[in-house]
Design an enzyme around this catalytic site. Structure first.
Site, PDB file in Angstrom:
ATOM      1  N   TRP A  31      26.723 -22.052   4.827  1.00  0.00           N
ATOM      2  CA  TRP A  31      25.877 -21.665   3.873  1.00  0.00           C
ATOM      3  C   TRP A  31      26.435 -21.837   2.571  1.00  0.00           C
ATOM      4  CZ3 TRP A  31      20.724 -20.936   3.900  1.00  0.00           C
ATOM      5  CH2 TRP A  31      19.922 -20.783   5.144  1.00  0.00           C
ATOM      6  N   GLU A  64      29.026 -14.889  11.301  1.00  0.00           N
ATOM      7  CA  GLU A  64      29.516 -15.487  12.572  1.00  0.00           C
ATOM      8  C   GLU A  64      31.482 -15.369  12.137  1.00  0.00           C
ATOM      9  OE1 GLU A  64      25.831 -16.087  13.018  1.00  0.00           O
ATOM     10  OE2 GLU A  64      27.142 -16.970  11.240  1.00  0.00           O
ATOM     11  N   CYS A  87      29.671 -17.010   0.807  1.00  0.00           N
ATOM     12  CA  CYS A  87      28.618 -16.901  -0.250  1.00  0.00           C
ATOM     13  C   CYS A  87      27.257 -16.364   0.033  1.00  0.00           C
ATOM     14  CB  CYS A  87      28.765 -18.001  -1.309  1.00  0.00           C
ATOM     15  SG  CYS A  87      27.710 -17.526  -2.720  1.00  0.00           S
ATOM     16  N   VAL A  88      27.142 -15.204   0.028  1.00  0.00           N
ATOM     17  CA  VAL A  88      25.686 -14.391   0.024  1.00  0.00           C
ATOM     18  C   VAL A  88      24.953 -14.254  -1.168  1.00  0.00           C
ATOM     19  CG1 VAL A  88      24.307 -12.958   1.536  1.00  0.00           C
ATOM     20  CG2 VAL A  88      26.775 -13.446   2.376  1.00  0.00           C
ATOM     21  N   THR A  93      14.342 -10.683   0.617  1.00  0.00           N
ATOM     22  CA  THR A  93      14.441  -9.542   1.599  1.00  0.00           C
ATOM     23  C   THR A  93      15.452  -8.696   1.937  1.00  0.00           C
ATOM     24  OG1 THR A  93      15.330 -11.147   3.286  1.00  0.00           O
ATOM     25  CG2 THR A  93      12.751 -11.480   2.603  1.00  0.00           C
ATOM     26  N   HIS A  95      17.374  -9.116   4.266  1.00  0.00           N
ATOM     27  CA  HIS A  95      18.563  -9.621   4.768  1.00  0.00           C
ATOM     28  C   HIS A  95      19.700  -9.820   4.086  1.00  0.00           C
ATOM     29  CE1 HIS A  95      20.027 -12.840   7.829  1.00  0.00           C
ATOM     30  NE2 HIS A  95      20.243 -13.497   6.747  1.00  0.00           N
ATOM     31  N   PHE A 120      39.189 -10.599   2.652  1.00  0.00           N
ATOM     32  CA  PHE A 120      37.857 -10.875   2.295  1.00  0.00           C
ATOM     33  C   PHE A 120      37.425 -11.512   0.930  1.00  0.00           C
ATOM     34  CE2 PHE A 120      33.544  -9.356   0.847  1.00  0.00           C
ATOM     35  CZ  PHE A 120      32.934  -9.231   1.749  1.00  0.00           C
ATOM     36  N   ARG A 134      32.666 -16.933 -10.399  1.00  0.00           N
ATOM     37  CA  ARG A 134      33.624 -16.281  -9.708  1.00  0.00           C
ATOM     38  C   ARG A 134      34.597 -17.679  -9.012  1.00  0.00           C
ATOM     39  NH1 ARG A 134      30.241 -12.856 -10.539  1.00  0.00           N
ATOM     40  NH2 ARG A 134      30.591 -10.731 -10.405  1.00  0.00           N
TER      41      ARG A 134
END
Length: 164
Positions: A31, A64, A87-88, A93, A95, A120, A134
């Site tokens: 992702w 994962e 990267c989120v 939502t 989620h 992390f 970043r």
């Protein structure tokens, strides 16, 4: 705000003992691939610049990542450190919150159970622009910082082992 300027992370890098025999395993997500690939490039630049061996594995998403770290260790890949790369980006939502909390808790558990540190380096941001800030922007390069952190934690672990 987490800003590398408020840290001593970048100080004393030259004083880190030679770690040419070290192995750092990077686990990265599919992702937001362009962002994650740049995080990986930054970490590899730092690590390989010091002669540290690296191996990268790719998983579908951030959730994962911790499974992959645990499975690497169980499969006999005794890395001196692991770096989690992802990267989120917040969506519309809840989620985002679930994924961020799950990966954060997972990395914490790995650090409490494995003898090798898990670094992390999963960006949890509201926008694509914040992610790019970043990657060498106003917030530094988080991939490079993860590489430095891995080196410092390997040196820390070895120092403790030498004292026992």
């Amino acid at each position: 705000m987490a800003d590398v300027a408020n840290s001593k992370l970048l100080e004393g890098i030259e004083g880190i003992p030679q770690l040419k025999d070290a192995l750092v395993v990077l686990i990265k997500t599919e992702w937001n691939a362009a962002i994650v690939d740049e995080l990986e490039r930054g970490a590899l630049k730092v690590l390989q610049g010091q002669g540290i061996r690296t191996k990268t594995y790719t998983v579908p998403g951030a959730v994962e990542i911790t499974f992959a770290v645990q499975r690497c260790w169980a499969a006999g890949i005794k890395a001196d450190a692991f770096i989690t790369l992802g990267c989120v980006i917040r969506g519309g939502t809840p989620h985002f919150e679930y994924v961020c909390q799950t990966v954060t808790d997972g990395v914490t558990q790995l650090n409490l159970t494995l003898p090798a540190p898990t670094i992390f380096c999963v960006l949890t941001v509201n926008t694509n622009e914040q992610a790019h800030e970043r990657l060498g922007g106003i917030h530094g390069h988080k991939g490079e910082e993860a590489g430095i952190t891995a080196m410092k934690m390997i040196a820390f672990s070895r120092q403790l082992s030498a004292n026992t």
